[in-house]
Motif scaffolding. Structure first.
Motif, PDB file in Angstrom:
ATOM      1  N   LEU A  17      56.540 -16.786  19.974  1.00 18.14           N
ATOM      2  CA  LEU A  17      55.824 -15.513  19.964  1.00 18.14           C
ATOM      3  C   LEU A  17      56.090 -14.713  18.695  1.00 18.14           C
ATOM      4  CD1 LEU A  17      56.369 -14.384  23.668  1.00 18.14           C
ATOM      5  CD2 LEU A  17      54.196 -15.047  22.620  1.00 18.14           C
ATOM      6  N   ARG A  20      54.764 -16.906  15.687  1.00 22.19           N
ATOM      7  CA  ARG A  20      53.404 -17.432  15.868  1.00 22.19           C
ATOM      8  C   ARG A  20      53.316 -18.875  15.387  1.00 22.19           C
ATOM      9  NH1 ARG A  20      48.660 -13.666  15.962  1.00 22.19           N
ATOM     10  NH2 ARG A  20      49.442 -11.703  16.803  1.00 22.19           N
ATOM     11  N   ILE A  76      54.002 -22.847  28.750  1.00 24.07           N
ATOM     12  CA  ILE A  76      53.015 -22.235  27.864  1.00 24.07           C
ATOM     13  C   ILE A  76      51.704 -23.012  27.936  1.00 24.07           C
ATOM     14  CG2 ILE A  76      52.476 -21.645  25.466  1.00 24.07           C
ATOM     15  CD1 ILE A  76      55.546 -21.585  24.993  1.00 24.07           C
ATOM     16  N   LEU A  78      48.082 -23.408  25.996  1.00 24.62           N
ATOM     17  CA  LEU A  78      47.303 -23.107  24.797  1.00 24.62           C
ATOM     18  C   LEU A  78      46.109 -24.053  24.732  1.00 24.62           C
ATOM     19  CD1 LEU A  78      49.907 -22.634  21.898  1.00 24.62           C
ATOM     20  CD2 LEU A  78      48.393 -20.884  22.851  1.00 24.62           C
ATOM     21  N   ASP A 230      45.896 -15.410  21.033  1.00 23.25           N
ATOM     22  CA  ASP A 230      45.439 -14.381  21.973  1.00 23.25           C
ATOM     23  C   ASP A 230      45.135 -14.955  23.354  1.00 23.25           C
ATOM     24  OD1 ASP A 230      45.668 -12.513  19.990  1.00 23.25           O
ATOM     25  OD2 ASP A 230      43.523 -12.415  19.531  1.00 23.25           O
ATOM     26  N   GLU A 231      44.786 -16.247  23.433  1.00 24.35           N
ATOM     27  CA  GLU A 231      44.430 -16.878  24.703  1.00 24.35           C
ATOM     28  C   GLU A 231      45.642 -17.413  25.475  1.00 24.35           C
ATOM     29  OE1 GLU A 231      40.122 -18.813  23.385  1.00 24.35           O
ATOM     30  OE2 GLU A 231      41.860 -20.076  23.759  1.00 24.35           O
ATOM     31  N   MET A 232      46.809 -17.301  24.931  1.00 27.86           N
ATOM     32  CA  MET A 232      48.005 -17.903  25.533  1.00 27.86           C
ATOM     33  C   MET A 232      48.233 -17.419  26.970  1.00 27.86           C
ATOM     34  SD  MET A 232      51.972 -17.636  24.177  1.00 27.86           S
ATOM     35  CE  MET A 232      51.588 -18.267  22.551  1.00 27.86           C
ATOM     36  N   GLU A 233      48.638 -18.382  27.820  1.00 30.92           N
ATOM     37  CA  GLU A 233      49.073 -18.046  29.169  1.00 30.92           C
ATOM     38  C   GLU A 233      50.477 -18.584  29.384  1.00 30.92           C
ATOM     39  OE1 GLU A 233      46.422 -19.169  32.277  1.00 30.92           O
ATOM     40  OE2 GLU A 233      44.637 -18.385  31.238  1.00 30.92           O
ATOM     41  N   ILE A 252      56.195 -10.339  25.647  1.00 31.45           N
ATOM     42  CA  ILE A 252      54.735 -10.272  25.636  1.00 31.45           C
ATOM     43  C   ILE A 252      54.268  -8.908  25.137  1.00 31.45           C
ATOM     44  CG2 ILE A 252      52.677 -10.273  27.097  1.00 31.45           C
ATOM     45  CD1 ILE A 252      53.922 -13.035  26.529  1.00 31.45           C
ATOM     46  N   ASN A 256      52.599 -10.231  21.886  1.00 37.97           N
ATOM     47  CA  ASN A 256      51.294 -10.776  22.249  1.00 37.97           C
ATOM     48  C   ASN A 256      50.805 -10.131  23.539  1.00 37.97           C
ATOM     49  OD1 ASN A 256      48.975 -12.245  22.571  1.00 37.97           O
ATOM     50  ND2 ASN A 256      49.961 -14.252  22.725  1.00 37.97           N
ATOM     51  N   LYS A 258      48.011  -9.636  24.624  1.00 35.21           N
ATOM     52  CA  LYS A 258      46.814 -10.240  25.204  1.00 35.21           C
ATOM     53  C   LYS A 258      47.136 -11.453  26.070  1.00 35.21           C
ATOM     54  CE  LYS A 258      43.662  -8.687  21.574  1.00 35.21           C
ATOM     55  NZ  LYS A 258      42.676  -9.093  20.537  1.00 35.21           N
ATOM     56  N   ALA A 259      48.353 -11.947  25.967  1.00 38.71           N
ATOM     57  CA  ALA A 259      48.743 -13.123  26.750  1.00 38.71           C
ATOM     58  C   ALA A 259      48.830 -12.767  28.237  1.00 38.71           C
ATOM     59  CB  ALA A 259      50.076 -13.669  26.259  1.00 38.71           C
TER      60      ALA A 259
END
Length: 270
Positions: A17, A20, A76, A78, A230-233, A252, A256, A258-259
């Protein structure tokens, strides 16, 4: 298959994180000790750098147990091929006094700018074709695949066949359903000029055959693109402690926001 999953711990998540980046470790650091071995060349795995993922969207108890600490584990998610792409800029290369570049910049996108390879003294053909970086691991009992023959000598000279390294694992590991990003990186000092580079490459080939060649670095980090980042979960371990939940959320919030953070579907079941 649009997304891949990586089981790890909070300390690694913090580095991913904050920087990046995704870290590629050499094969001699992997859990399967067979991987660095070939039929004829020793220590070859040190020149292959990989990042291991799985395409199994369903949580795996063995993967949680093997690749994470229970109270610090995370998974993670991606998109596949999440890496930032670059253009090789003529002016950047010429600033290093490495080469005089003819013509103009082209539009080809690469994973590692050539200027970085010049600075870090290595070469990787893999980065020139971003689509070739990702591959599915094949599980097999075939020893010819598990221990491939690499060294070849004929009338045309000596060659090393690298394309089967890191692509096969013993069937014992099938539960991983593993996909890999892989880079082959060899030492090369471009600033020495063509003649000395040629001699160094010949010396490297000899040392490689004898098993005494040295890797250019122990790991390599590739930058994640902004969109993929930005799409990371992030899925939390089913055994994660309350304090570590707070740490993940703090990471987070800082790096990030947006995660998406999810609870494990196995919480309370294992």
């Amino acid at each position: 298959m649009e997304y891949l999953y990586h089981y790890t711990n909070i300390s690694s998540l913090a580095l991913i994180l904050s920087n990046r980046t995704i870290r590629f470790n050499s094969l001699d650091k992997m859990d399967d000790l067979q991987e660095q071995e070939t039929a004829d060349i020793k220590n070859l795995g040190q020149f292959f750098y990989v990042s291991s993922w799985t395409d199994d969207a369903k949580e795996s108890i063995p993967m949680w147990n093997i690749y994470t600490s229970h109270d610090q584990g995370v998974r993670i998610k991606l998109r596949k091929n999440p890496f930032r792409l670059y253009m090789n800029k003529k002016k950047d290369i010429e600033m290093l006094n490495a080469f005089k570049i003819e013509g103009e910049d082209n539009d080809n996108k690469v994973l590692i700018p050539f200027v970085d390879m010049i600075k870090k003294k290595f070469y990787s053909a893999s980065c020139m074709d971003p689509g070739s970086l990702l591959y599915k691991v094949e599980y097999t009992d075939d020893n010819d695949k598990l221990y491939p023959k690499v060294f070849m000598k004929n009338e045309e000279g000596i060659t090393f066949k690298f394309n089967n390294i890191g692509r096969f694992k013993n069937r014992y590991w099938e539960f991983q359903s593993e996909w890999r990003y892989g880079l082959l990186c060899i030492p090369m000092d471009y600033l020495k000029g063509p003649e000395k580079m040629k001699r160094d490459l010949e010396l490297f080939a000899g040392n490689l055959y004898m098993g005494i060649a040295k890797q250019p670095f122990s790991y390599y980090d590739l930058q994640i693109s902004d969109d993929a980042f930005d799409e990371m979960e992030i899925t939390l371990s089913p055994w994660i402690s309350l304090g570590n939940k707070v740490i993940v959320q703090s990471l987070i919030d800082k790096y990030n926001d947006k995660a998406i953070v999810r609870e494990s579907s196995l919480t309370g079941l294992v």
